[in-house]
Design a protein around this motif. Sequence first.
Motif, short mmCIF file in Angstrom:
data_model
loop_
_atom_site.label_atom_id
_atom_site.label_comp_id
_atom_site.label_asym_id
_atom_site.label_seq_id
_atom_site.Cartn_x
_atom_site.Cartn_y
_atom_site.Cartn_z
N SER A 46 0.83 -1.21 0.00
CA SER A 46 0.00 0.00 0.00
C SER A 46 0.86 1.26 0.00
O SER A 46 0.44 2.30 -0.47
CB SER A 46 -0.95 -0.01 1.20
OG SER A 46 -0.24 0.29 2.40
N ILE A 47 2.07 1.17 0.50
CA ILE A 47 2.96 2.34 0.52
C ILE A 47 3.93 2.35 -0.65
O ILE A 47 4.18 3.38 -1.26
CB ILE A 47 3.70 2.43 1.88
CG1 ILE A 47 2.72 2.97 2.93
CG2 ILE A 47 4.94 3.33 1.77
CD1 ILE A 47 3.31 3.40 4.23
N VAL A 48 4.48 1.17 -1.01
CA VAL A 48 5.49 1.19 -2.09
C VAL A 48 4.85 1.33 -3.48
O VAL A 48 5.53 1.69 -4.44
CB VAL A 48 6.42 -0.05 -2.06
CG1 VAL A 48 7.11 -0.17 -0.70
CG2 VAL A 48 5.70 -1.33 -2.42
N LYS A 49 3.57 1.08 -3.58
CA LYS A 49 2.89 1.18 -4.88
C LYS A 49 3.08 2.57 -5.49
O LYS A 49 2.80 3.59 -4.84
CB LYS A 49 1.40 0.90 -4.70
CG LYS A 49 0.66 0.81 -6.02
CD LYS A 49 -0.81 0.53 -5.83
CE LYS A 49 -1.45 0.41 -7.21
NZ LYS A 49 -2.88 0.16 -7.14
N GLY A 50 3.60 2.58 -6.72
CA GLY A 50 3.79 3.86 -7.40
C GLY A 50 5.03 4.61 -6.94
O GLY A 50 5.30 5.73 -7.40
N ARG A 51 5.79 4.03 -6.04
CA ARG A 51 7.05 4.65 -5.61
C ARG A 51 8.20 3.71 -5.95
O ARG A 51 7.99 2.57 -6.37
CB ARG A 51 7.01 4.91 -4.09
CG ARG A 51 5.95 5.91 -3.66
CD ARG A 51 6.12 6.28 -2.19
NE ARG A 51 5.25 7.39 -1.82
CZ ARG A 51 4.03 7.27 -1.31
NH1 ARG A 51 3.51 6.07 -1.12
NH2 ARG A 51 3.31 8.33 -1.00
N LYS A 52 9.42 4.17 -5.75
CA LYS A 52 10.60 3.35 -6.06
C LYS A 52 11.40 3.07 -4.79
O LYS A 52 11.50 3.95 -3.92
CB LYS A 52 11.50 4.06 -7.06
CG LYS A 52 10.90 4.22 -8.44
CD LYS A 52 10.96 2.91 -9.23
CE LYS A 52 10.30 3.10 -10.61
NZ LYS A 52 9.91 1.82 -11.21
N LYS A 53 11.97 1.92 -4.74
CA LYS A 53 12.88 1.58 -3.64
C LYS A 53 14.03 2.59 -3.63
O LYS A 53 14.58 2.93 -4.69
CB LYS A 53 13.44 0.17 -3.83
CG LYS A 53 14.36 -0.30 -2.71
CD LYS A 53 14.95 -1.66 -3.00
CE LYS A 53 16.09 -1.62 -3.99
NZ LYS A 53 17.27 -0.84 -3.57
N ALA A 54 14.39 3.09 -2.47
CA ALA A 54 15.50 4.03 -2.36
C ALA A 54 16.81 3.32 -2.74
O ALA A 54 16.99 2.15 -2.41
CB ALA A 54 15.60 4.58 -0.94
N ASP A 55 17.71 4.04 -3.42
CA ASP A 55 18.95 3.41 -3.91
C ASP A 55 19.84 2.90 -2.79
O ASP A 55 20.57 1.93 -2.96
CB ASP A 55 19.74 4.41 -4.76
CG ASP A 55 19.03 4.70 -6.07
OD1 ASP A 55 18.21 3.84 -6.48
OD2 ASP A 55 19.28 5.76 -6.68
N ASN A 56 19.80 3.57 -1.63
CA ASN A 56 20.69 3.17 -0.53
C ASN A 56 20.17 1.99 0.27
O ASN A 56 20.80 1.58 1.24
CB ASN A 56 20.93 4.36 0.42
CG ASN A 56 19.65 4.87 1.06
OD1 ASN A 56 18.65 5.06 0.37
ND2 ASN A 56 19.66 5.06 2.36
N VAL A 57 19.02 1.46 -0.13
CA VAL A 57 18.40 0.41 0.68
C VAL A 57 18.47 -0.95 -0.01
O VAL A 57 18.16 -1.07 -1.20
CB VAL A 57 16.91 0.76 0.97
CG1 VAL A 57 16.18 -0.43 1.60
CG2 VAL A 57 16.82 1.97 1.88
N THR A 58 18.89 -1.97 0.75
CA THR A 58 18.75 -3.35 0.31
C THR A 58 17.51 -3.90 1.00
O THR A 58 17.41 -3.80 2.22
CB THR A 58 19.98 -4.19 0.74
OG1 THR A 58 21.15 -3.57 0.21
CG2 THR A 58 19.87 -5.62 0.26
N ALA A 59 16.59 -4.42 0.23
CA ALA A 59 15.33 -4.90 0.83
C ALA A 59 15.18 -6.40 0.63
O ALA A 59 15.40 -6.91 -0.47
CB ALA A 59 14.15 -4.16 0.21
N TRP A 60 14.84 -7.09 1.70
CA TRP A 60 14.55 -8.53 1.64
C TRP A 60 13.08 -8.74 1.99
O TRP A 60 12.65 -8.47 3.11
CB TRP A 60 15.44 -9.30 2.63
CG TRP A 60 16.89 -9.29 2.26
CD1 TRP A 60 17.42 -9.11 1.00
CD2 TRP A 60 18.01 -9.45 3.13
NE1 TRP A 60 18.79 -9.17 1.04
CE2 TRP A 60 19.19 -9.38 2.34
CE3 TRP A 60 18.15 -9.66 4.50
CZ2 TRP A 60 20.47 -9.50 2.88
CZ3 TRP A 60 19.41 -9.79 5.04
CH2 TRP A 60 20.57 -9.72 4.23
N LEU A 61 12.34 -9.21 1.00
CA LEU A 61 10.92 -9.51 1.20
C LEU A 61 10.78 -11.03 1.25
O LEU A 61 10.97 -11.70 0.23
CB LEU A 61 10.09 -8.95 0.03
CG LEU A 61 9.72 -7.46 0.04
CD1 LEU A 61 10.96 -6.58 0.05
CD2 LEU A 61 8.86 -7.11 -1.16
#
Lengths: 473, 198
Positions: free
Chosen positions: A360-375
């Motif tokens: 609901s929050i990431v929709k339409g936005r982009k992951k920040a470049d400085n962040v590694t995300a594990w889903l």
Amino acid sequence: MSAKKTLFDKVWDSHVVHQIEDGPDVLFIDRHMVHEVTSPVAFLGLKNRSIGVMHPEKTFATADHNTPTLNQHLPVADPLSANQLKMLEENANEHGISYWGLGHQKNGIVHVVGPEYGITVPGATIVCGDSHTSTHGAFGAIAFGIGTSEVEMVLATQCIMQPKPKRMRINITGELQYGVTPKDVALFIISQLTTSGATGYFVEYAGDVFKNMSMEGRMTVCNLSIEMGARGGMIAPDQTTFDYIKGREFTPEGAAWDTAMEYWETLYTDADAIFDKELTFDGSLIEPMITYGTNPGMGMGISKSIPTFDETQGGAATYKKSLDYMKFGEGDAMIGKPIDYVFIGSCTNGRIEDFRAFASIVKGRKKADNVTAWLVPGSHKVEAAIKEEGLLDIFTESGFELREPGCSACLAMNDDKIPAGKLAVSTSNRNFEGRQGPGSRTLLASPLVAAAAAVTGKVTDPRELLQEEAIAG
Amino acid sequence: MAYDKFNVLTSSAVPLPIENVDTDQIIPARFLKATERKGFGDNLFRDWRYNQDNTPKVDFILNNPIYSGQILVGGKNFGSGSSREHAAWAVYDYGFRCVISSFFADIFRNNCLNIGVLPVQVSAAFLQKIFGEIEKDPNAQFEVNLPEQKVTILATGESESFDINKYKKGNMTNGFDDIDYLLNIKGDIEKFAEQRPF
């Protein structure tokens, strides 16, 4: 006139096989969940005693703590992990226990798959060699974590010896604010009670906030009961509970369902039943929460500043050690702190509702470049739902990848380790020193807070992004 | 499986005056991959005890040769967190037979009792006296007397009693475990199982 009983008393008392004077109760266990890390020495114990598993049909094994979350179709690279997984499979096969190993379609985190397949039912006693077994209390079961000697005990005799805990009720009244999730409710309670505030107690959660909560949310709250020291937490079963469990693979069917329902409908705390301790909080005052220290009790509303030494109770030396480890100062604001990693998953927040919140929050936005995300989904079933509901497309579009199910970076037994010194916003349950990898620094938070950090690269109040959404929508 | 009997232990003690020592510190998760119960003492307090290059951290108490003994003295809420019995195994395997604190986490306490490590809960004031005594004399001797349920600072003669239920006390002093007990009432358990609705 029969004595007034709490929900906890009703379930506990109906499972006592034998009482020992000035000693523990012998408690019958309806469901025993087993995983690869805390069971091998227990099975070895059975072998040494030349005895078998008393009720394999009440025992369920799944591999989760030690499994990779990438390329699960390939052999497990770490020889120690591979050996542990092999042992579980061999032990399960030898004793006739159903085994949902790596690659099995029902595989996932033990506390996610239990409820998904209807192994978890109201009024049952459920144990597992894992402290977050308290999760299953969401269904009105007595569920708690045990050590390996106790795992052996339950395998051998389907019973456990436990002194009866005291009773505590925590009421949360009113309505939660927009952007406040079950995780925030739990972190709020723990921040009020500290990590030892409920030690020696079994907690019942009551009040409107829990009545209106989904089963996923109730599981998140009960899951975190152990983090305030409680052996477990439970919520009286209601229509939400019955709707969730009906029709699942291991749930009773037909006449057995009707019989079970008759019993389940008696599972509530009688009016005027006595608790050893009772606490009430106003749910409308809870903010999205975040932790700043090295235990789950060191949490606060996300807009607040880290308490000073003077404001804290207890040992100043311990408090200072904690902030030094986190590289934070007293009085620091959390908002705006740059982060390196985001982890969404675990038995606390690895269910479909958590991924919906993240989306609901990431929709339409982009992951920040400085962040590694594990889903990391909690199970294959959650993974499948993420795909079916189109959430995977949202994640891909926003620059996120989905991994395969397991405990993953919650305890970093596999390769998913946060590197030393890096700061992670994590939806898991423990921010202990090195919990997510040696030297890692953890901020516990909800999936919404994790999502807001993932797209902004820093600690951000998710309500700001949700508000933008609401205005834009 | 029977374990060592515990009656009276007289020993010096190792102080760890930190609160909320969690089981992830006692034994980090990456050392839980064994399938047998051996060698856990080597990794007791691993990340407090060793640097990442495996050299000892000189300021950690277990690396200070002036402190030794079979008693570990910890701050309030000792053993919180995970249910891993490996934490109790690591404490035992390192050579401790008793842990003294002013408050224990539930599961850790049970795990200790189940493997023959005696958890002794004392008042906050008495805990401070014990820490103070060790600070004065690292070789200070303490007597933990299970039959009398009493812990004594031998240099001063000050003592405090501690609680333990009669059943567990019997197990500890005789080296019995719960499974022995339960196997003896197996018939009752089977009868009970037949009546369970699900």
